[in-house]
Design a protein around this motif. Sequence first.
Motif, PDB file in Angstrom:
ATOM      1  N   THR A 195       6.185   3.573  -2.736  1.00  0.00           N
ATOM      2  CA  THR A 195       6.326   5.011  -2.556  1.00  0.00           C
ATOM      3  C   THR A 195       7.770   5.178  -1.852  1.00  0.00           C
ATOM      4  OG1 THR A 195       4.991   4.999  -0.619  1.00  0.00           O
ATOM      5  CG2 THR A 195       3.877   5.660  -2.482  1.00  0.00           C
ATOM      6  N   THR A 196       8.549   5.963  -2.228  1.00  0.00           N
ATOM      7  CA  THR A 196       9.615   6.342  -1.977  1.00  0.00           C
ATOM      8  C   THR A 196       9.886   8.039  -1.778  1.00  0.00           C
ATOM      9  OG1 THR A 196      10.902   6.462  -4.137  1.00  0.00           O
ATOM     10  CG2 THR A 196      10.737   4.249  -3.129  1.00  0.00           C
ATOM     11  N   LEU A 197      11.072   8.500  -1.021  1.00  0.00           N
ATOM     12  CA  LEU A 197      11.570   9.377  -0.828  1.00  0.00           C
ATOM     13  C   LEU A 197      13.013   9.601  -1.224  1.00  0.00           C
ATOM     14  CD1 LEU A 197      10.201  12.099   0.524  1.00  0.00           C
ATOM     15  CD2 LEU A 197      11.361  11.620   2.440  1.00  0.00           C
ATOM     16  N   LEU A 198      13.365  10.505  -2.019  1.00  0.00           N
ATOM     17  CA  LEU A 198      14.684  10.905  -2.292  1.00  0.00           C
ATOM     18  C   LEU A 198      15.632  11.395  -1.281  1.00  0.00           C
ATOM     19  CD1 LEU A 198      16.284  10.434  -5.198  1.00  0.00           C
ATOM     20  CD2 LEU A 198      15.966  13.024  -5.479  1.00  0.00           C
ATOM     21  N   GLU A 199      16.681  10.733  -0.691  1.00  0.00           N
ATOM     22  CA  GLU A 199      17.933  11.264   0.125  1.00  0.00           C
ATOM     23  C   GLU A 199      19.069  11.334  -0.688  1.00  0.00           C
ATOM     24  OE1 GLU A 199      17.067  12.040   2.838  1.00  0.00           O
ATOM     25  OE2 GLU A 199      15.439  10.653   3.712  1.00  0.00           O
ATOM     26  N   ASP A 200      19.813  12.213  -0.156  1.00  0.00           N
ATOM     27  CA  ASP A 200      21.215  12.426  -0.519  1.00  0.00           C
ATOM     28  C   ASP A 200      21.578  12.510  -2.142  1.00  0.00           C
ATOM     29  OD1 ASP A 200      22.026  12.085   1.976  1.00  0.00           O
ATOM     30  OD2 ASP A 200      22.368   9.792   1.987  1.00  0.00           O
ATOM     31  N   PHE A 201      20.450  13.145  -2.754  1.00  0.00           N
ATOM     32  CA  PHE A 201      20.847  13.543  -4.174  1.00  0.00           C
ATOM     33  C   PHE A 201      20.611  12.484  -5.289  1.00  0.00           C
ATOM     34  CE2 PHE A 201      22.481  17.146  -1.781  1.00  0.00           C
ATOM     35  CZ  PHE A 201      21.705  18.232  -2.586  1.00  0.00           C
ATOM     36  N   ALA A 202      20.523  11.352  -4.661  1.00  0.00           N
ATOM     37  CA  ALA A 202      20.605  10.180  -5.735  1.00  0.00           C
ATOM     38  C   ALA A 202      20.051   8.841  -5.096  1.00  0.00           C
ATOM     39  CB  ALA A 202      21.756   9.937  -6.287  1.00  0.00           C
ATOM     40  N   ARG A 203      19.384   8.822  -3.881  1.00  0.00           N
ATOM     41  CA  ARG A 203      19.322   7.479  -3.045  1.00  0.00           C
ATOM     42  C   ARG A 203      17.588   7.711  -2.876  1.00  0.00           C
ATOM     43  NH1 ARG A 203      19.537   6.010   2.079  1.00  0.00           N
ATOM     44  NH2 ARG A 203      20.637   8.035   2.838  1.00  0.00           N
ATOM     45  N   PRO A 204      16.865   6.995  -3.294  1.00  0.00           N
ATOM     46  CA  PRO A 204      15.595   6.740  -2.809  1.00  0.00           C
ATOM     47  C   PRO A 204      15.639   5.793  -1.718  1.00  0.00           C
ATOM     48  CG  PRO A 204      15.909   5.533  -4.923  1.00  0.00           C
ATOM     49  CD  PRO A 204      17.187   5.878  -4.424  1.00  0.00           C
ATOM     50  N   ARG A 205      14.797   5.904  -0.499  1.00  0.00           N
ATOM     51  CA  ARG A 205      14.302   5.282   0.471  1.00  0.00           C
ATOM     52  C   ARG A 205      12.809   4.984   0.597  1.00  0.00           C
ATOM     53  NH1 ARG A 205      11.727   7.815   4.346  1.00  0.00           N
ATOM     54  NH2 ARG A 205      12.322   9.838   5.003  1.00  0.00           N
ATOM     55  N   ILE A 206      12.629   3.876   1.064  1.00  0.00           N
ATOM     56  CA  ILE A 206      10.943   3.652   1.110  1.00  0.00           C
ATOM     57  C   ILE A 206      10.511   4.571   2.139  1.00  0.00           C
ATOM     58  CG2 ILE A 206       9.235   1.600   1.995  1.00  0.00           C
ATOM     59  CD1 ILE A 206      10.630   1.058  -0.602  1.00  0.00           C
ATOM     60  N   MET A 207       9.172   5.125   1.788  1.00  0.00           N
ATOM     61  CA  MET A 207       8.575   6.126   2.777  1.00  0.00           C
ATOM     62  C   MET A 207       8.249   5.557   4.224  1.00  0.00           C
ATOM     63  SD  MET A 207       6.037   8.532   0.614  1.00  0.00           S
ATOM     64  CE  MET A 207       6.674   9.533  -0.470  1.00  0.00           C
ATOM     65  N   THR A 208       8.197   6.249   5.188  1.00  0.00           N
ATOM     66  CA  THR A 208       7.674   5.727   6.327  1.00  0.00           C
ATOM     67  C   THR A 208       6.088   5.406   6.035  1.00  0.00           C
ATOM     68  OG1 THR A 208       7.377   8.008   7.374  1.00  0.00           O
ATOM     69  CG2 THR A 208       9.334   7.058   7.686  1.00  0.00           C
ATOM     70  N   ALA A 209       5.567   4.882   7.161  1.00  0.00           N
ATOM     71  CA  ALA A 209       3.948   4.671   7.195  1.00  0.00           C
ATOM     72  C   ALA A 209       3.557   6.092   7.007  1.00  0.00           C
ATOM     73  CB  ALA A 209       3.645   3.790   8.166  1.00  0.00           C
ATOM     74  N   GLU A 210       3.878   7.090   7.868  1.00  0.00           N
ATOM     75  CA  GLU A 210       3.395   8.220   7.972  1.00  0.00           C
ATOM     76  C   GLU A 210       3.320   9.134   6.541  1.00  0.00           C
ATOM     77  OE1 GLU A 210       3.203  12.358  10.722  1.00  0.00           O
ATOM     78  OE2 GLU A 210       4.723  10.679  11.382  1.00  0.00           O
ATOM     79  N   GLU A 211       4.626   8.980   6.224  1.00  0.00           N
ATOM     80  CA  GLU A 211       4.921   9.736   4.859  1.00  0.00           C
ATOM     81  C   GLU A 211       4.066   9.231   3.738  1.00  0.00           C
ATOM     82  OE1 GLU A 211       9.637  10.817   5.717  1.00  0.00           O
ATOM     83  OE2 GLU A 211       9.147   8.935   4.571  1.00  0.00           O
ATOM     84  N   ARG A 212       3.931   7.772   3.623  1.00  0.00           N
ATOM     85  CA  ARG A 212       3.137   7.399   2.650  1.00  0.00           C
ATOM     86  C   ARG A 212       1.849   7.593   2.770  1.00  0.00           C
ATOM     87  NH1 ARG A 212       2.769   3.023  -0.912  1.00  0.00           N
ATOM     88  NH2 ARG A 212       1.064   1.809  -0.784  1.00  0.00           N
ATOM     89  N   SER A 213       1.329   7.628   3.998  1.00  0.00           N
ATOM     90  CA  SER A 213      -0.211   7.918   4.129  1.00  0.00           C
ATOM     91  C   SER A 213      -0.627   9.395   3.637  1.00  0.00           C
ATOM     92  CB  SER A 213      -0.598   7.742   5.740  1.00  0.00           C
ATOM     93  OG  SER A 213      -1.869   8.103   5.827  1.00  0.00           O
ATOM     94  N   THR A 214       0.260  10.268   4.041  1.00  0.00           N
ATOM     95  CA  THR A 214       0.013  11.715   3.704  1.00  0.00           C
ATOM     96  C   THR A 214       0.179  11.853   2.165  1.00  0.00           C
ATOM     97  OG1 THR A 214       0.968  12.430   5.659  1.00  0.00           O
ATOM     98  CG2 THR A 214       1.027  14.156   3.976  1.00  0.00           C
ATOM     99  N   PHE A 215       1.033  11.074   1.664  1.00  0.00           N
ATOM    100  CA  PHE A 215       1.238  11.402   0.354  1.00  0.00           C
ATOM    101  C   PHE A 215       0.049  10.755  -0.526  1.00  0.00           C
ATOM    102  CE2 PHE A 215       4.182   9.331  -3.619  1.00  0.00           C
ATOM    103  CZ  PHE A 215       3.816  10.393  -4.491  1.00  0.00           C
TER     104      PHE A 215
END
Length: 220
Positions: A195-215
């Motif tokens: 699970t990743t989160l989009l940053e800067d309009f074109a750059r995915p980064r791995i979610m944090t543990a909290e973000e991933r858990s919520t998702f």
Amino acid sequence: VIELTGNHFADYGRRAMDETLALYQANNLAYFGGGTNYQDALTPALFEVNGNKIAFLGCNLPDMESLNIAQAERPGSAPCDLDYFTAQTTELKAQGYLVIFTFQWIEDYVPQPRQSQVDGFRRMVDAGATIVSGSQAHFPKTLEFYNDAFIHYGLGNLFFDQMGNMDWMPEGIRREFLDRYVIYAGKLISVELTTTLLEDFARPRIMTAEERSTFLQEYF
């Protein structure tokens, strides 16, 4: 292997499509779900890797009447002739291939698939596909196991410019799935959900543990 079902394949016209396909061919890069003409677009990408026979098929549903769809002498995406693809999937499975089928489906911005999408994806499983995945989703969608196959109705964006900065964009537009399949001895034995989160309009980064858990709690 490169999937060409996307509804932006023809955005820059015939010349750009021809140049793109020529680059793939010159570098021995396999593609599916689109091609140099109608017949090429319908042709599966076939692989034999470590004793595993794997076939990739895909099609574009929303652009059936547009210039994005391949014609007899024009490049483009493969049209979703589901009768044709059902028969082809069944034939490939009979030949010993594990079939991976991908759709460019109709776009929306909710996690749950429409019933028409459920019916279309399950139809390909019933025909013999082991994995059916939705490539269209700007917004990640839910997933299921169905008849011993894995269906993911939409992965979400990967490299894209939707940052939720417009009034109509729903919360969660930046969340993305990356699915990794492990195939062993001709069978799908596991699916890993990165699970990743989009940053800067074109750059995915791995979610944090909290973000991933919520998702994942929302989606499961």
